[in-house]
Design an enzyme around this catalytic site. Structure first.
Site, PDB file in Angstrom:
ATOM      1  N   ARG A 176       1.577 -12.238  -0.338  1.00 17.65           N
ATOM      2  CA  ARG A 176       0.237 -12.541   0.199  1.00 17.65           C
ATOM      3  C   ARG A 176      -0.378 -13.798  -0.383  1.00 17.65           C
ATOM      4  NH1 ARG A 176      -2.019  -8.268   3.641  1.00 17.65           N
ATOM      5  NH2 ARG A 176      -0.414  -6.669   3.641  1.00 17.65           N
ATOM      6  N   HIS A 219     -10.584  -1.653  11.664  1.00 16.74           N
ATOM      7  CA  HIS A 219      -9.528  -2.549  11.191  1.00 16.74           C
ATOM      8  C   HIS A 219      -9.347  -3.646  12.242  1.00 16.74           C
ATOM      9  CE1 HIS A 219      -5.073  -2.858   9.681  1.00 16.74           C
ATOM     10  NE2 HIS A 219      -5.859  -3.706   9.041  1.00 16.74           N
ATOM     11  N   SER A 222      -1.313  -3.504  10.641  1.00 15.60           N
ATOM     12  CA  SER A 222      -1.068  -4.468   9.575  1.00 15.60           C
ATOM     13  C   SER A 222       0.146  -5.344   9.910  1.00 15.60           C
ATOM     14  CB  SER A 222      -0.795  -3.720   8.268  1.00 15.60           C
ATOM     15  OG  SER A 222      -1.828  -2.811   8.031  1.00 15.60           O
ATOM     16  N   ARG A 264       0.843  -1.186   0.000  1.00 13.34           N
ATOM     17  CA  ARG A 264       0.000   0.000   0.000  1.00 13.34           C
ATOM     18  C   ARG A 264       0.883   1.242   0.000  1.00 13.34           C
ATOM     19  NH1 ARG A 264      -1.715   0.816   4.398  1.00 13.34           N
ATOM     20  NH2 ARG A 264      -1.201  -1.001   5.631  1.00 13.34           N
ATOM     21  N   CYS A 314       0.629  -7.679  12.147  1.00  9.17           N
ATOM     22  CA  CYS A 314       0.941  -7.899  13.570  1.00  9.17           C
ATOM     23  C   CYS A 314       0.254  -9.153  14.098  1.00  9.17           C
ATOM     24  CB  CYS A 314       0.511  -6.707  14.415  1.00  9.17           C
ATOM     25  SG  CYS A 314       1.641  -5.322  14.309  1.00  9.17           S
ATOM     26  N   TYR A 338      -1.716  -3.498  -6.779  1.00  7.29           N
ATOM     27  CA  TYR A 338      -1.458  -4.315  -5.589  1.00  7.29           C
ATOM     28  C   TYR A 338      -2.472  -4.138  -4.468  1.00  7.29           C
ATOM     29  CZ  TYR A 338       1.264  -7.274  -2.573  1.00  7.29           C
ATOM     30  OH  TYR A 338       1.663  -8.329  -1.801  1.00  7.29           O
ATOM     31  N   LYS A 388      -9.574  -1.751   1.906  1.00  7.61           N
ATOM     32  CA  LYS A 388      -9.221  -0.585   2.730  1.00  7.61           C
ATOM     33  C   LYS A 388     -10.005   0.658   2.288  1.00  7.61           C
ATOM     34  CE  LYS A 388      -6.192  -3.166   4.764  1.00  7.61           C
ATOM     35  NZ  LYS A 388      -6.477  -3.698   6.096  1.00  7.61           N
ATOM     36  N   ASP A 405      -9.599  -9.197   9.304  1.00  6.39           N
ATOM     37  CA  ASP A 405      -9.046  -7.871   8.999  1.00  6.39           C
ATOM     38  C   ASP A 405      -9.996  -6.709   9.278  1.00  6.39           C
ATOM     39  OD1 ASP A 405      -6.763  -6.419   8.051  1.00  6.39           O
ATOM     40  OD2 ASP A 405      -7.829  -6.017   6.187  1.00  6.39           O
TER      41      ASP A 405
HETATM   42  C1  OXD Z   1      -3.140  -4.332   5.636  1.00 12.23           C
HETATM   43  C2  OXD Z   1      -3.808  -5.459   4.980  1.00 12.23           C
HETATM   44  O1  OXD Z   1      -2.165  -3.813   5.088  1.00 12.23           O
HETATM   45  O2  OXD Z   1      -4.726  -6.013   5.582  1.00 12.23           O
HETATM   46  O3  OXD Z   1      -3.581  -3.942   6.724  1.00 12.23           O
HETATM   47  O4  OXD Z   1      -3.463  -5.806   3.840  1.00 12.23           O
HETATM   48 MN    MN Z   2      -5.291  -5.004   7.377  1.00  9.34          MN
END
Ligand code: OXD
Ligand code: MN
Length: 640
Positions: free
Chosen positions: A424, A283, A305, A104, A307, A254, A263, A330
């Site tokens: 991913r 989130h 993100s 991102r 974690c 991406y 998001k 998420d």
């Molecule tokens: C993030 C995702 O970056 O979920 O938070 O991809």
């Molecule tokens: Mn996320």
């Protein structure tokens, strides 16, 4: 005539829908190569037509969400070199992106409002703001005008009708994503409920949808560095206009930059809709946990993100008799029902999880989920048609050769990673063996506890409970965590990431805090906790085993939700009372005292840091009850 960005935005969607005949004119000239233009409602047609006039694609494809359509797009992407098959698994594919398009791009993500303070706190402090980027109407129009006109020349424009949340649920929202990337179509078909059934809901009279325009674009030079992954990294921009429920994303294929339901819609635009309608778009993962007595509660948890949200959401508890089931990993949309119960849905339909670190020992459930019907991106591949990433079992490498995410031959001695740290898997949620039976319940699941957390190597105990709702809101506001690879940040600095939403706020963070505080007046608010699985000892070793043993923390939280008095007050909040954390049967010795130790020095620095942050970043927009929580914490720490 080619529309420019200014005309595109000015005309917006407020104009009366033009007749279907007009649309047919545009589409006939272009040829609708796939799908049924008649299935679009007049307002959707109007939007598609505007996008056609602006982006000038070669042909149109209206997605129906079918398996046949997926086969067609897979064949096309194979031909274009965007994906390669992974014959070791069933219906799995690997995409390698342009190395300049791997995460991102927070610095190129903007929210457009009339006034800057509607998007971000405007403070007198000279420090650059970190709570989002504002763009004016004029600049947004100029940005679109400089990039989108003709951006789909020679390409197919795909129209993806999608629902965030179960189709038809009162908690769900509909989006129409227009894109020139078949990879995005295939990923959206996994991550959202996409296709014909969504158009049926629109036909049935619910005419509202979020407009999501995406183009991978073409560099100003006209030359694509990697034709199999077209993009325009130099000019990438992600624009949101909450007042029109509109998203325009250019230049990146991406993840969160291009799968606009995630998001952009579910969090940025979603949080503005939630504010207007009196609910929360967060989130957060959602999990159900059943205790040995068979009682079940649901918990939502916000971590930045990368974690470990996916790991927690799919956890295999080490505590006997406990069971965890996954609702989402998420995003959570939470709204009070008519009885004042906070209910949550996972608006997504799949998992877009970080691959490195996922293994049979860290997340066996994810490993049982992801090896069918999955699109992998930027992981390494093996000569037997499989995938590999850091953290996966190395034993499998003895009999194969490995090609890294850049397409180069790789060995363990290479001195570089095989998979990109932000690589991913994109996989359907219903393949998860512990998907919760109520994960698609249109009413949502009742939330009893909210967890905030991050990677805090120093000073922050394993778990503590907020004293009350306002204190919990303060804990969310003061969250900090080590930077990860999910965005463009490099060093392992401890960054403020309030509510794990820093990159995802759709409006002024001060107003967001006021909105959170107001939830207490709307219904029965859950208990709030702060967790930290990542505290380290002086010699740099993790003090807590984490993963399945986090069930021990969930067990304490469960008991607190049930009203058990298993806590003691501390200056920072409620800690488990002596012996209340179940550590029996832990494989390694855990120094519980060190895990929960509170240092006056550390907390004085922490409160100072939070105070400076609030002053520099939030200023006068900080609601008084949150400022009061900080003052009270400082006073309690002073007495330590
Ligand atoms: C993030 C995702 O970056 O979920 O938070 O991809
Ligand atoms: Mn996320």
């Amino acid at each position: 005539m080619l529309l420019n960005g200014v005309q595109f935005l000015r005309s917006g969607l407020n104009v009366a829908p033009r007749s279907y005949n007009n649309f047919r004119l545009v589409c006939r000239a272009l040829s609708v190569q796939y799908g049924d233009a008649k299935s679009l409602t007049p307002v959707v047609k109007e939007y598609v037509e505007k996008c056609v006039e602006l982006c000038r694609p070669e042909r149109i494809h209206i997605c129906d969400g079918s398996v046949e359509e997926s086969k067609l797009l897979q064949a096309l992407m194979l031909k274009q070199g965007t994906i390669v098959p992974l014959p070791k698994y069933k219906n799995c594919w690997l995409a390698r992106t342009n190395p300049a398009d791997v995460a991102r791009v927070e610095s190129k993500t903007f929210i457009c409002t009339d006034r800057k303070e509607q998007t971000v706190p405007v403070t007198p402090d000279a420090t650059p703001g970190t709570l989002g980027n504002w763009i004016s109407q004029e600049d947004m129009q100029a940005a679109i005008g400089a990039r989108l006109p003709g951006s789909m020349k020679g390409r197919t424009m795909y129209v993806i009708p999608f629902s965030m949340g179960p189709v038809g649920s009162r908690l769900s929202k509909i989006g129409i994503e227009i894109t020139d990337s078949p990879y995005v179509v295939e990923s959206m078909k996994i991550m959202t409920r996409a296709g014909r059934q969504v158009l049926d809901v629109l036909q049935e009279g619910n005419s509202q949808f979020v407009k999501c325009l995406h183009s991978v674009g073409t560099p100003a030079s006209g030359v694509q560095a990697q034709p199999s992954w077209p993009c325009d990294p130099e000019r990438t921009i992600i624009l949101h206009k909450p007042s029109d429920n509109e998203i325009v994303s250019y230049g990146s294929g991406y993840g969160g930059n291009s799968l606009l339901g995630k998001k952009c819609l579910a969090l940025r635009i979603g949080s503005t809709i939630a504010k207007r309608e009196g609910w929360l778009a967060e989130h957060m993962l959602i999990l159900g946990i059943t205790n040995p007595q068979g009682k079940k509660i649901y918990v939502a948890a916000a971590f930045p993100s990368a974690c470990g949200k996916t790991n927690l959401a799919m956890m295999t508890p080490t505590l006997p008799g406990y069971k965890v089931e996954c609702v989402g990993d998420d995003i959570a949309w939470m709204k009070f029902d008519s009885k004042g119960v906070l209910r949550a849905i996972n608006p997504e339909n799949g998992f877009f999880g970080v691959a490195p670190g996922t293994s049979r020992s860290t997340n066996p459930i994810a490993m049982d989920t992801i090896f069918q019907n999955t699109v992998f991106t930027n992981v390494a591949s093996t000569s037997d048609g499989g995938v590999y990433w850091e953290g996966m079992d190395k034993a499998q490498l003895s009999s194969v050769t490995v090609t890294d995410w850049l397409g180069k031959l790789w060995s363990q001695e290479a001195g570089r990673v095989a998979a990109h740290p932000n690589s991913r898997f994109c996989t359907p949620a219903d393949q998860c063996p512990i998907i919760d039976p109520a994960w698609e319940d249109p009413a949502g699941v009742p939330i009893s506890a909210i967890l905030f957390g991050g990677r805090r190597p120093d000073g922050v105990p394993l778990v503590y409970e907020a004293r009350n709702w306002a204190h919990g809101v303060f804990l969310g506001a003061s969250m900090r965590s080590e930077a990860t690879a999910a965005a463009e940040h490099k060093a392992k600095t401890i960054m403020h990431d309030p509510f794990a939403m820093r990159p995802f706020f759709g409006y002024n963070f001060g107003d967001y805090l006021a909105h959170w505080l107001s939830m207490e007046q709307r219904g029965k608010v859950p208990k709030i906790f702060h967790v930290n699985w990542f505290r380290k000892s002086a010699d740099g070793k993790f003090l807590w085993p984490g993963f399945g043993d986090n069930a021990r923390v969930l067990d304490w939280i469960f008991r607190r939700v049930e009203g058990e008095q298993c806590y003691q007050e501390s200056p920072i909040g409620r800690l488990p009372s002596q012996g209340a954390l179940n550590v029996s049967g832990l494989e390694d010795d855990v120094n519980v005292e060190e895990l929960f130790a509170l240092s006056k020095n550390f907390w004085q620095q922490e409160t100072q840091e939070i105070e400076q942050y609030f002053k520099a970043q939030v200023g006068d927009y900080l609601p008084q009850p949150v400022a009061a929580q900080l003052d009270e914490l400082k006073a309690r720490v002073a007495k330590m």
